[in-house]
Design a protein around this motif. Sequence first.
Motif, PDB file in Angstrom:
ATOM      1  N   CYS A   5       0.834  -1.210   0.000  1.00 55.81           N
ATOM      2  CA  CYS A   5       0.000   0.000   0.000  1.00 55.81           C
ATOM      3  C   CYS A   5       0.865   1.255   0.000  1.00 55.81           C
ATOM      4  O   CYS A   5       0.589   2.210  -0.725  1.00 55.81           O
ATOM      5  CB  CYS A   5      -0.931   0.019   1.211  1.00 55.81           C
ATOM      6  N   TYR A   7       3.986   1.592  -1.075  1.00 60.35           N
ATOM      7  CA  TYR A   7       4.657   1.737  -2.367  1.00 60.35           C
ATOM      8  C   TYR A   7       3.677   2.164  -3.451  1.00 60.35           C
ATOM      9  O   TYR A   7       4.012   2.988  -4.303  1.00 60.35           O
ATOM     10  CB  TYR A   7       5.376   0.445  -2.765  1.00 60.35           C
ATOM     11  N   ALA A   8       2.473   1.627  -3.419  1.00 65.50           N
ATOM     12  CA  ALA A   8       1.454   2.005  -4.407  1.00 65.50           C
ATOM     13  C   ALA A   8       1.117   3.488  -4.286  1.00 65.50           C
ATOM     14  O   ALA A   8       0.929   4.177  -5.297  1.00 65.50           O
ATOM     15  CB  ALA A   8       0.208   1.143  -4.238  1.00 65.50           C
ATOM     16  N   GLN A  10       3.156   5.855  -3.147  1.00 69.56           N
ATOM     17  CA  GLN A  10       4.297   6.600  -3.684  1.00 69.56           C
ATOM     18  C   GLN A  10       4.262   6.636  -5.206  1.00 69.56           C
ATOM     19  O   GLN A  10       4.508   7.680  -5.815  1.00 69.56           O
ATOM     20  CB  GLN A  10       5.609   5.970  -3.221  1.00 69.56           C
ATOM     21  N   VAL A  11       3.971   5.518  -5.828  1.00 71.72           N
ATOM     22  CA  VAL A  11       3.892   5.451  -7.286  1.00 71.72           C
ATOM     23  C   VAL A  11       2.785   6.369  -7.796  1.00 71.72           C
ATOM     24  O   VAL A  11       2.975   7.112  -8.770  1.00 71.72           O
ATOM     25  CB  VAL A  11       3.673   3.992  -7.768  1.00 71.72           C
ATOM     26  N   GLU A  12       1.632   6.360  -7.150  1.00 73.13           N
ATOM     27  CA  GLU A  12       0.520   7.228  -7.540  1.00 73.13           C
ATOM     28  C   GLU A  12       0.927   8.700  -7.462  1.00 73.13           C
ATOM     29  O   GLU A  12       0.680   9.477  -8.382  1.00 73.13           O
ATOM     30  CB  GLU A  12      -0.690   6.966  -6.633  1.00 73.13           C
ATOM     31  N   MET A  14       4.032  10.024  -7.462  1.00 74.70           N
ATOM     32  CA  MET A  14       5.148  10.400  -8.340  1.00 74.70           C
ATOM     33  C   MET A  14       4.862  10.227  -9.826  1.00 74.70           C
ATOM     34  O   MET A  14       5.448  10.928 -10.646  1.00 74.70           O
ATOM     35  CB  MET A  14       6.396   9.615  -7.954  1.00 74.70           C
ATOM     36  N   GLN A  15       3.940   9.325 -10.178  1.00 73.69           N
ATOM     37  CA  GLN A  15       3.684   9.091 -11.603  1.00 73.69           C
ATOM     38  C   GLN A  15       2.383   9.706 -12.095  1.00 73.69           C
ATOM     39  O   GLN A  15       2.254   9.978 -13.280  1.00 73.69           O
ATOM     40  CB  GLN A  15       3.699   7.593 -11.898  1.00 73.69           C
ATOM     41  N   GLN A  16       1.428   9.933 -11.205  1.00 71.31           N
ATOM     42  CA  GLN A  16       0.136  10.458 -11.634  1.00 71.31           C
ATOM     43  C   GLN A  16      -0.087  11.900 -11.181  1.00 71.31           C
ATOM     44  O   GLN A  16      -0.426  12.759 -11.985  1.00 71.31           O
ATOM     45  CB  GLN A  16      -1.005   9.576 -11.106  1.00 71.31           C
ATOM     46  N   GLN A  42      14.907  11.488 -12.239  1.00 70.79           N
ATOM     47  CA  GLN A  42      15.015  10.613 -11.063  1.00 70.79           C
ATOM     48  C   GLN A  42      14.860  11.491  -9.821  1.00 70.79           C
ATOM     49  O   GLN A  42      15.812  11.714  -9.080  1.00 70.79           O
ATOM     50  CB  GLN A  42      16.361   9.883 -11.040  1.00 70.79           C
ATOM     51  N   GLN A  47       9.298  10.730   2.143  1.00 72.39           N
ATOM     52  CA  GLN A  47       7.933  10.549   2.656  1.00 72.39           C
ATOM     53  C   GLN A  47       7.985  10.452   4.174  1.00 72.39           C
ATOM     54  O   GLN A  47       8.845   9.778   4.734  1.00 72.39           O
ATOM     55  CB  GLN A  47       7.304   9.283   2.094  1.00 72.39           C
TER      56      GLN A  47
END
Length: 181
Positions: A5, A7-8, A10-12, A14-16, A42, A47
């Motif tokens: 959760c 990591y998901a 963080q991805v949301e 940084m990428q969205q 990069q 966080q």
Amino acid sequence: GLNACAYALQVEVMQQVFPQLRRAIASALQLPAQAFDAHFRQPTLIQRASYYPAGAGTAGKHTDNGFLTLLIQQSLPQPSLRIYSRGQWLDVPCLEGAVLVNLGDMLQRWTDERLVSTAHQVLHRQPSARVSLAFFIYPDIDAIIAPIGGGPSFSTAEVMLENFDSIWVSKQGAGRARQLV
């Protein structure tokens, strides 16, 4: 599990979320939408989850030193977060599903002060605890940034080290908020 959760999320972020915000900031400054992109190949993400106990949680007046900070806070009936705007401290409501965006000192310096970092503080006095998730976003650690409008270039690493020294070594406090009343 819990790690997946985190990591998901963080991805949301940084990428969205962040790329859209970064491009909106560039457009608001009447720059090409991709004006900042080359310095975020990069990016550096710090966080932090902050827990404020019931009735007694505080974080002193400060600004964040990065490009910007995304803050996810739980919805509470009374505000605990305050920002400094137009010469006064204002309460920020805790809205369900909202993501708060604080502009950072680095963005202020980069834009030759056309955008000003968000001075803020936490004064949590409610009967329940408060948790906030902050995403402090910086350009690539080795990025050399030439301010819009001129002025001396600076590096991400230099800004991060100056902030560390100001808080932990010389103990002068963080960012421009230490100058505010």
